[in-house]
Design a protein around this motif. Structure first.
Motif, mmCIF file in Angstrom:
data_model
loop_
_atom_site.group_PDB
_atom_site.id
_atom_site.type_symbol
_atom_site.label_atom_id
_atom_site.label_comp_id
_atom_site.label_asym_id
_atom_site.label_seq_id
_atom_site.Cartn_x
_atom_site.Cartn_y
_atom_site.Cartn_z
ATOM 1 N N GLU A 66 -18.371 -19.584 -1.232
ATOM 2 C CA GLU A 66 -18.240 -18.365 -2.030
ATOM 3 C C GLU A 66 -16.774 -18.034 -2.316
ATOM 4 O O GLU A 66 -16.435 -17.561 -3.402
ATOM 5 C CB GLU A 66 -18.911 -17.194 -1.305
ATOM 6 C CG GLU A 66 -19.066 -15.957 -2.176
ATOM 7 C CD GLU A 66 -19.956 -14.903 -1.531
ATOM 8 O OE1 GLU A 66 -20.709 -15.260 -0.595
ATOM 9 O OE2 GLU A 66 -19.893 -13.750 -1.969
ATOM 10 N N ASP A 67 -15.896 -18.298 -1.346
ATOM 11 C CA ASP A 67 -14.478 -18.025 -1.570
ATOM 12 C C ASP A 67 -13.781 -19.167 -2.307
ATOM 13 O O ASP A 67 -12.580 -19.093 -2.591
ATOM 14 C CB ASP A 67 -13.751 -17.738 -0.255
ATOM 15 C CG ASP A 67 -13.771 -18.916 0.707
ATOM 16 O OD1 ASP A 67 -13.337 -18.751 1.850
ATOM 17 O OD2 ASP A 67 -14.217 -20.009 0.315
ATOM 18 N N ARG A 68 -14.514 -20.225 -2.597
ATOM 19 C CA ARG A 68 -14.061 -21.392 -3.343
ATOM 20 C C ARG A 68 -12.956 -22.171 -2.644
ATOM 21 O O ARG A 68 -12.317 -23.020 -3.249
ATOM 22 C CB ARG A 68 -13.595 -20.998 -4.748
ATOM 23 C CG ARG A 68 -14.654 -20.322 -5.555
ATOM 24 C CD ARG A 68 -14.580 -20.467 -7.055
ATOM 25 N NE ARG A 68 -13.246 -20.550 -7.588
ATOM 26 C CZ ARG A 68 -12.792 -21.586 -8.269
ATOM 27 N NH1 ARG A 68 -13.560 -22.647 -8.498
ATOM 28 N NH2 ARG A 68 -11.564 -21.580 -8.739
ATOM 29 N N LYS A 69 -12.741 -21.933 -1.378
ATOM 30 C CA LYS A 69 -11.677 -22.637 -0.676
ATOM 31 C C LYS A 69 -12.102 -24.005 -0.167
ATOM 32 O O LYS A 69 -11.276 -24.788 0.330
ATOM 33 C CB LYS A 69 -11.170 -21.784 0.486
ATOM 34 C CG LYS A 69 -10.463 -20.499 0.027
ATOM 35 C CD LYS A 69 -9.912 -19.731 1.200
ATOM 36 C CE LYS A 69 -9.292 -18.416 0.750
ATOM 37 N NZ LYS A 69 -8.148 -18.606 -0.167
ATOM 38 N N SER A 70 -13.372 -24.312 -0.253
ATOM 39 C CA SER A 70 -13.826 -25.637 0.158
ATOM 40 C C SER A 70 -15.122 -25.982 -0.572
ATOM 41 O O SER A 70 -15.784 -25.094 -1.143
ATOM 42 C CB SER A 70 -14.042 -25.705 1.674
ATOM 43 O OG SER A 70 -15.100 -24.851 2.060
ATOM 44 N N SER A 71 -15.452 -27.255 -0.543
ATOM 45 C CA SER A 71 -16.688 -27.700 -1.174
ATOM 46 C C SER A 71 -17.213 -28.920 -0.423
ATOM 47 O O SER A 71 -16.491 -29.540 0.385
ATOM 48 C CB SER A 71 -16.451 -28.049 -2.650
ATOM 49 O OG SER A 71 -15.490 -29.082 -2.794
ATOM 50 N N THR A 72 -18.468 -29.245 -0.677
ATOM 51 C CA THR A 72 -19.104 -30.401 -0.061
ATOM 52 C C THR A 72 -19.875 -31.164 -1.120
ATOM 53 O O THR A 72 -20.656 -30.573 -1.877
ATOM 54 C CB THR A 72 -20.080 -29.988 1.060
ATOM 55 O OG1 THR A 72 -19.357 -29.256 2.054
ATOM 56 C CG2 THR A 72 -20.720 -31.204 1.698
ATOM 57 N N LEU A 73 -19.646 -32.445 -1.163
ATOM 58 C CA LEU A 73 -20.422 -33.333 -2.027
ATOM 59 C C LEU A 73 -21.551 -33.906 -1.186
ATOM 60 O O LEU A 73 -21.314 -34.410 -0.085
ATOM 61 C CB LEU A 73 -19.550 -34.467 -2.576
ATOM 62 C CG LEU A 73 -20.278 -35.487 -3.441
ATOM 63 C CD1 LEU A 73 -20.571 -34.887 -4.816
ATOM 64 C CD2 LEU A 73 -19.476 -36.770 -3.590
ATOM 65 N N ILE A 74 -22.754 -33.822 -1.697
ATOM 66 C CA ILE A 74 -23.910 -34.327 -0.951
ATOM 67 C C ILE A 74 -24.573 -35.454 -1.729
ATOM 68 O O ILE A 74 -24.983 -35.258 -2.881
ATOM 69 C CB ILE A 74 -24.936 -33.212 -0.691
ATOM 70 C CG1 ILE A 74 -24.285 -32.073 0.104
ATOM 71 C CG2 ILE A 74 -26.153 -33.756 0.050
ATOM 72 C CD1 ILE A 74 -25.167 -30.848 0.258
ATOM 73 N N LEU A 75 -24.649 -36.616 -1.094
ATOM 74 C CA LEU A 75 -25.451 -37.719 -1.621
ATOM 75 C C LEU A 75 -26.750 -37.688 -0.827
ATOM 76 O O LEU A 75 -26.745 -37.994 0.364
ATOM 77 C CB LEU A 75 -24.731 -39.058 -1.429
ATOM 78 C CG LEU A 75 -23.307 -39.159 -1.955
ATOM 79 C CD1 LEU A 75 -22.719 -40.532 -1.649
ATOM 80 C CD2 LEU A 75 -23.263 -38.887 -3.449
ATOM 81 N N PRO A 76 -27.857 -37.318 -1.428
ATOM 82 C CA PRO A 76 -29.052 -36.979 -0.644
ATOM 83 C C PRO A 76 -29.656 -38.156 0.122
ATOM 84 O O PRO A 76 -30.155 -37.969 1.228
ATOM 85 C CB PRO A 76 -30.020 -36.429 -1.687
ATOM 86 C CG PRO A 76 -29.515 -36.927 -2.994
ATOM 87 C CD PRO A 76 -28.043 -37.086 -2.867
#
Lengths: 110, 116
Positions: A66-76
């Motif tokens: 929500e704060d846009r300070k991190s993200s995660t890429l998910i390969l299912p």
């Protein structure tokens, strides 16, 4: 462009979900998060990008905090062919250049 | 749709020769970018071009390197008087016109330059 931080390497079992994190604590409000991967010195392959909302396409899902300070890429459901270096890039639209860091080397194991 | 095309895929030159690398963007894309990847290193931006204009060449070495994207034909990255340190993979990317839409860059397969 904001600096990104990614773990240098990760392993994942074939068939399991691969979750690749990226920190971008200095991201500005109008910068997008892009993910690319490079398989064995081939040309980088675009995976997905997003601004604020979570995104999903046929390759992966992108979860942005929500704060846009991190993200995660998910390969299912990772396969052996997903073994590659994954790059998280933060950039403005129409900014021109992309700044590639060192990325995360994901190794999918049988 | 054909993706970004680069040729040649492999190029061998002797020191002092010229290298010309060509890039044909995705049909309809008007923006081209060149990146270089030295052995065991990450990709580094070199130059950003639109048709007949260089927009950003902040990553280009000051000497021996030049790039163009003419009104007709492919984009050309030219390296004069090559040295061994120019040995690398050179990747071209293209994107559609921005203006609120996506300018996602799509990469070609690269040209691997070897300088003997």
């Amino acid at each position: 462009d904001a600096k990104t931080t990614q773990p240098p390497s990760m392993d994942c079992a074939e068939g399991r979900a691969a979750n690749l994190p990226c920190n971008h604590s200095t991201i500005s409000g109008n910068e997008y998060v892009y993910w690319y991967r490079q398989i064995h010195s081939q040309g980088p392959q675009y995976i997905i990008h997003g601004l604020k909302n979570n995104e999903t396409n046929e390759m992966a899902s992108l979860i942005i905090t929500e704060d846009r300070k991190s993200s995660t890429l998910i390969l299912p459901h990772a396969t052996l062919r997903d073994t590659a270096v994954y790059y998280c890039i933060v950039r403005l639209h129409n900014a021109g250049k992309s700044t590639f860091g060192d990325g995360t080397t994901l190794t999918v194991k049988p | 749709n054909a993706g970004v095309m680069q040729n040649p895929r492999h190029l061998v030159r002797r020191r002092g020769q010229e290298a010309r690398l060509r890039c044909s963007p995705v049909k309809g894309h008007s923006h081209v970018y060149w990146y270089r990847q030295l052995p065991e290193e990450g990709l580094k931006f070199m130059v950003y071009l639109q048709k007949e204009n260089i927009i950003d060449e902040s990553g280009m070495p000051k000497e021996r390197f030049s790039a163009e994207f003419p009104k007709e034909g492919p984009s050309i990255l030219r390296i004069q008087q090559v040295v061994r340190g120019d040995s690398a993979a050179y990747f071209c990317a293209s994107s559609p016109l921005g203006q609120g839409g996506t300018d996602t860059q799509y990469f070609g397969p690269g040209t691997r330059l070897t300088v003997l």
